[in-house]
Design a protein around this motif. Sequence first.
Motif, PDB file in Angstrom:
ATOM      1  N   HIS A  68       7.746  38.853  26.210  1.00  0.00           N
ATOM      2  CA  HIS A  68       7.284  40.348  26.244  1.00  0.00           C
ATOM      3  C   HIS A  68       8.332  41.218  26.209  1.00  0.00           C
ATOM      4  O   HIS A  68       9.693  40.550  26.664  1.00  0.00           O
ATOM      5  CB  HIS A  68       6.640  40.416  27.567  1.00  0.00           C
ATOM      6  CG  HIS A  68       7.107  39.999  28.787  1.00  0.00           C
ATOM      7  ND1 HIS A  68       6.587  40.336  30.053  1.00  0.00           N
ATOM      8  CD2 HIS A  68       7.808  38.847  29.139  1.00  0.00           C
ATOM      9  CE1 HIS A  68       7.052  39.573  31.035  1.00  0.00           C
ATOM     10  NE2 HIS A  68       7.986  39.018  30.469  1.00  0.00           N
ATOM     11  N   PHE A  69       8.562  42.505  25.734  1.00  0.00           N
ATOM     12  CA  PHE A  69       9.667  43.279  25.379  1.00  0.00           C
ATOM     13  C   PHE A  69       9.240  44.772  25.413  1.00  0.00           C
ATOM     14  O   PHE A  69       8.045  44.958  25.025  1.00  0.00           O
ATOM     15  CB  PHE A  69      10.320  42.729  24.159  1.00  0.00           C
ATOM     16  CG  PHE A  69       9.346  42.594  22.998  1.00  0.00           C
ATOM     17  CD1 PHE A  69       9.262  43.543  22.118  1.00  0.00           C
ATOM     18  CD2 PHE A  69       8.854  41.322  22.719  1.00  0.00           C
ATOM     19  CE1 PHE A  69       8.420  43.383  21.100  1.00  0.00           C
ATOM     20  CE2 PHE A  69       8.045  41.333  21.644  1.00  0.00           C
ATOM     21  CZ  PHE A  69       8.050  42.213  20.858  1.00  0.00           C
ATOM     22  N   VAL A  70       9.977  45.594  25.386  1.00  0.00           N
ATOM     23  CA  VAL A  70       9.523  47.003  25.052  1.00  0.00           C
ATOM     24  C   VAL A  70       9.660  47.213  23.695  1.00  0.00           C
ATOM     25  O   VAL A  70      10.292  46.671  22.993  1.00  0.00           O
ATOM     26  CB  VAL A  70      11.007  47.905  25.712  1.00  0.00           C
ATOM     27  CG1 VAL A  70      10.708  49.232  25.323  1.00  0.00           C
ATOM     28  CG2 VAL A  70      11.077  47.905  27.185  1.00  0.00           C
ATOM     29  N   SER A  71       8.645  48.003  23.195  1.00  0.00           N
ATOM     30  CA  SER A  71       8.593  48.243  21.733  1.00  0.00           C
ATOM     31  C   SER A  71       8.261  49.608  21.323  1.00  0.00           C
ATOM     32  O   SER A  71       8.310  49.749  20.225  1.00  0.00           O
ATOM     33  CB  SER A  71       7.223  47.428  21.316  1.00  0.00           C
ATOM     34  OG  SER A  71       6.005  47.783  22.088  1.00  0.00           O
ATOM     35  N   LEU A  72       8.302  50.564  22.506  1.00  0.00           N
ATOM     36  CA  LEU A  72       8.405  51.997  22.147  1.00  0.00           C
ATOM     37  C   LEU A  72       9.055  52.540  23.544  1.00  0.00           C
ATOM     38  O   LEU A  72       8.588  52.412  24.359  1.00  0.00           O
ATOM     39  CB  LEU A  72       7.037  52.497  21.815  1.00  0.00           C
ATOM     40  CG  LEU A  72       6.971  54.136  21.528  1.00  0.00           C
ATOM     41  CD1 LEU A  72       7.778  54.617  20.162  1.00  0.00           C
ATOM     42  CD2 LEU A  72       5.501  54.668  21.612  1.00  0.00           C
ATOM     43  N   ALA A  73      10.010  53.504  23.041  1.00  0.00           N
ATOM     44  CA  ALA A  73      10.693  54.063  24.401  1.00  0.00           C
ATOM     45  C   ALA A  73      11.097  55.537  23.925  1.00  0.00           C
ATOM     46  O   ALA A  73      11.056  55.962  22.900  1.00  0.00           O
ATOM     47  CB  ALA A  73      12.082  53.456  24.520  1.00  0.00           C
ATOM     48  N   GLY A  74      11.147  56.438  25.093  1.00  0.00           N
ATOM     49  CA  GLY A  74      11.693  57.626  25.093  1.00  0.00           C
ATOM     50  C   GLY A  74      10.296  58.507  24.984  1.00  0.00           C
ATOM     51  O   GLY A  74      10.527  59.792  24.743  1.00  0.00           O
ATOM     52  N   THR A  75       9.136  58.199  25.010  1.00  0.00           N
ATOM     53  CA  THR A  75       7.914  58.806  24.789  1.00  0.00           C
ATOM     54  C   THR A  75       7.585  59.325  26.254  1.00  0.00           C
ATOM     55  O   THR A  75       8.078  58.702  27.141  1.00  0.00           O
ATOM     56  CB  THR A  75       6.870  58.416  24.044  1.00  0.00           C
ATOM     57  OG1 THR A  75       6.832  56.988  24.476  1.00  0.00           O
ATOM     58  CG2 THR A  75       7.400  58.454  22.483  1.00  0.00           C
ATOM     59  N   ILE A  76       6.447  60.274  26.438  1.00  0.00           N
ATOM     60  CA  ILE A  76       5.970  60.449  27.852  1.00  0.00           C
ATOM     61  C   ILE A  76       4.607  60.215  27.915  1.00  0.00           C
ATOM     62  O   ILE A  76       3.897  60.735  27.100  1.00  0.00           O
ATOM     63  CB  ILE A  76       6.291  62.113  28.311  1.00  0.00           C
ATOM     64  CG1 ILE A  76       7.778  62.290  28.098  1.00  0.00           C
ATOM     65  CG2 ILE A  76       5.951  62.452  29.552  1.00  0.00           C
ATOM     66  CD1 ILE A  76       7.959  63.776  28.235  1.00  0.00           C
ATOM     67  N   ASN A 116       1.151  61.407  18.288  1.00  0.00           N
ATOM     68  CA  ASN A 116       1.229  59.972  18.230  1.00  0.00           C
ATOM     69  C   ASN A 116       2.323  59.376  17.724  1.00  0.00           C
ATOM     70  O   ASN A 116       3.029  59.985  17.103  1.00  0.00           O
ATOM     71  CB  ASN A 116       0.091  60.086  17.457  1.00  0.00           C
ATOM     72  CG  ASN A 116      -1.272  60.190  18.081  1.00  0.00           C
ATOM     73  OD1 ASN A 116      -1.321  60.462  19.277  1.00  0.00           O
ATOM     74  ND2 ASN A 116      -2.241  60.507  17.160  1.00  0.00           N
ATOM     75  N   PHE A 117       2.423  58.014  18.108  1.00  0.00           N
ATOM     76  CA  PHE A 117       3.605  57.219  17.597  1.00  0.00           C
ATOM     77  C   PHE A 117       2.951  55.800  17.302  1.00  0.00           C
ATOM     78  O   PHE A 117       2.119  55.282  17.835  1.00  0.00           O
ATOM     79  CB  PHE A 117       4.815  56.997  18.725  1.00  0.00           C
ATOM     80  CG  PHE A 117       5.543  58.200  18.926  1.00  0.00           C
ATOM     81  CD1 PHE A 117       6.576  58.476  18.417  1.00  0.00           C
ATOM     82  CD2 PHE A 117       5.020  59.012  19.993  1.00  0.00           C
ATOM     83  CE1 PHE A 117       7.346  59.770  18.776  1.00  0.00           C
ATOM     84  CE2 PHE A 117       5.393  60.438  20.122  1.00  0.00           C
ATOM     85  CZ  PHE A 117       6.636  60.641  19.747  1.00  0.00           C
ATOM     86  N   GLU A 118       3.392  55.409  15.953  1.00  0.00           N
ATOM     87  CA  GLU A 118       2.980  53.888  15.490  1.00  0.00           C
ATOM     88  C   GLU A 118       3.967  52.740  16.064  1.00  0.00           C
ATOM     89  O   GLU A 118       5.258  53.147  15.803  1.00  0.00           O
ATOM     90  CB  GLU A 118       2.929  54.109  14.061  1.00  0.00           C
ATOM     91  CG  GLU A 118       2.179  52.958  13.545  1.00  0.00           C
ATOM     92  CD  GLU A 118       1.719  53.019  12.139  1.00  0.00           C
ATOM     93  OE1 GLU A 118       0.807  52.290  11.691  1.00  0.00           O
ATOM     94  OE2 GLU A 118       2.087  54.154  11.404  1.00  0.00           O
ATOM     95  N   GLU A 123      10.676  52.385  15.652  1.00  0.00           N
ATOM     96  CA  GLU A 123      11.237  53.617  15.216  1.00  0.00           C
ATOM     97  C   GLU A 123      10.527  54.756  15.701  1.00  0.00           C
ATOM     98  O   GLU A 123       9.385  54.868  15.296  1.00  0.00           O
ATOM     99  CB  GLU A 123      11.545  53.777  13.457  1.00  0.00           C
ATOM    100  CG  GLU A 123      12.324  54.790  13.150  1.00  0.00           C
ATOM    101  CD  GLU A 123      12.475  54.904  11.646  1.00  0.00           C
ATOM    102  OE1 GLU A 123      13.424  55.647  11.284  1.00  0.00           O
ATOM    103  OE2 GLU A 123      11.877  53.863  10.898  1.00  0.00           O
ATOM    104  N   PRO A 124      10.850  55.597  16.693  1.00  0.00           N
ATOM    105  CA  PRO A 124      10.053  56.590  17.325  1.00  0.00           C
ATOM    106  C   PRO A 124       9.868  57.998  16.490  1.00  0.00           C
ATOM    107  O   PRO A 124      10.543  58.944  16.794  1.00  0.00           O
ATOM    108  CB  PRO A 124      10.582  56.813  18.656  1.00  0.00           C
ATOM    109  CG  PRO A 124      12.322  56.743  18.151  1.00  0.00           C
ATOM    110  CD  PRO A 124      12.309  55.516  17.004  1.00  0.00           C
ATOM    111  N   ILE A 125       9.166  57.896  15.267  1.00  0.00           N
ATOM    112  CA  ILE A 125       9.004  58.965  14.632  1.00  0.00           C
ATOM    113  C   ILE A 125       7.357  59.577  14.875  1.00  0.00           C
ATOM    114  O   ILE A 125       6.446  58.834  14.848  1.00  0.00           O
ATOM    115  CB  ILE A 125       8.900  58.632  13.093  1.00  0.00           C
ATOM    116  CG1 ILE A 125      10.079  57.881  12.789  1.00  0.00           C
ATOM    117  CG2 ILE A 125       8.290  59.755  12.252  1.00  0.00           C
ATOM    118  CD1 ILE A 125      10.133  57.300  11.174  1.00  0.00           C
ATOM    119  N   PRO A 126       7.690  60.922  15.432  1.00  0.00           N
ATOM    120  CA  PRO A 126       6.396  61.260  15.842  1.00  0.00           C
ATOM    121  C   PRO A 126       5.406  61.487  14.353  1.00  0.00           C
ATOM    122  O   PRO A 126       5.819  62.015  13.634  1.00  0.00           O
ATOM    123  CB  PRO A 126       6.514  62.746  16.378  1.00  0.00           C
ATOM    124  CG  PRO A 126       8.041  62.987  15.972  1.00  0.00           C
ATOM    125  CD  PRO A 126       8.676  61.529  15.753  1.00  0.00           C
TER     126      PRO A 126
END
Length: 463
Positions: free
Chosen positions: A159-167, A203-205, A216-219
């Motif tokens: 298990h691991f972080v797969s999206l970061a920096g969102t709220i 939203n983020f994919e 990749e945190p692309i809105p």
Amino acid sequence: MNLSRRNFFKLAGVSAVGMTMLSPLEAFYAKTANGGKVPRGIGYGPLEPKMPENADELVGVIFNGIDIGSQPLLQLPQGFKYTAISYTGQTMDDGALVRGGHDGMAAFDGPRNTIILVRNHELNANNSTGLVGSPRYDQIGGGTTTLVIDSRKRRVKKHFVSLAGTIRNCAGGPTPWDSWISCEETLTIPAPNNTATKKHGYNFEVPATADIQIAEPIPLVAMGRFNHEAVAIDPKNGWVYQTEDEGNSCFYRFRPSKKRNLRAGGVLEALVIEGMPTVNTGKNFLQYKNRPLPVKWVKIDNVDPATNDFTASVRYQGQSKGAAIFSRGEGAWYGNGLIYFTCTNGGEVGQGQVFAYKPNRHDPNRGTLTLVVESTSSDELNFPDNITVAPFGDLFLCEDGSDTEFVIGVNKKGELYKFAANAINGSEFAGACFSPDGDTMFVNIQSPGITLAIWGPWRGKKD
């Protein structure tokens, strides 16, 4: 790994051969009389406290003074078992800690007899309790984690972080092309009283992959900036249906410019019930229960408001053109050829509703909307939030109300039954979803943050 069209239909609760299980809504909900109480179903029978199958592994894990390995976490019907596969505070394979606020999830086929589970974390910006990883969109806060699960042992392999920096990543939804759409339930913008450096409310994919990587945190700006809750995708055309967690929300549709490419832009629209401009579906709507109402869609012109003023919001734009008003739109899921979504405090007594949207395959600007469940008391249904559709067609609703929280089933007769109860505290259930083979339900107890895997005689209901 490939979530084929066949497997997406399985995940969505329909057969790959066709969606005829519940073709007319009347067949699904015929037993529910207009204006009457929601009928009770037997479901799988009475609930009883059960210890997790891996209780020995959990002894000494303490939350709020409770040792989760020494007492039942769930009440379940006879014949069902469960394990606690992940919990707040564990160290993951990327070195980050599992954080709390477990929320929406979806399960995908993984390589070599594994299941890939992508999980949201509904967390505000906080350097000490947020998900840590890079690249990240903005401040340390919410995001997603990915769990790679042994499908036979129902144990986490990685298990691991797969999206970061969102709220406040609340719910979201799976795509037919092996990804999870994670939704921000916030309208945070940079201001003197916060640490944000970018606008939020997008939203983020997140790719559903077994490889340790952060998306990749692309809105997905074209899908709108608002208090997102959940999405459900119609696999026939790739159109995305979206809920909004506001007391006066809209129900949205996003038509991508390019199929399977949500970053390429598209058209955002809001639902209008024909002949009922700007109707408030949260009140005085029980009279329309089980009656398919014709709808159309109106375009949202400014999908990315720069401010949080109501008159600039996407819902104001939609309602100015006659869009229907919904009372806190929350969970959404595709299944049985329909888009189901919940309204947490809609209805005459404010205890919740479930709607079903049926697309018109011949005229894309048309369709029908049907109120299929409206709670008449907290004993029936208490604030439904996340929703999923089982492979055998039943709906499962996660309660986010008060007192004891339940996972509530809705069978093919429209009857409600209690499937699971939180036996450890009063926290909400969240993220219910089924493994691609239909044998396992995954669900979260949001606080302190425990992910559970449940299995048993799914096709042995007594109704």
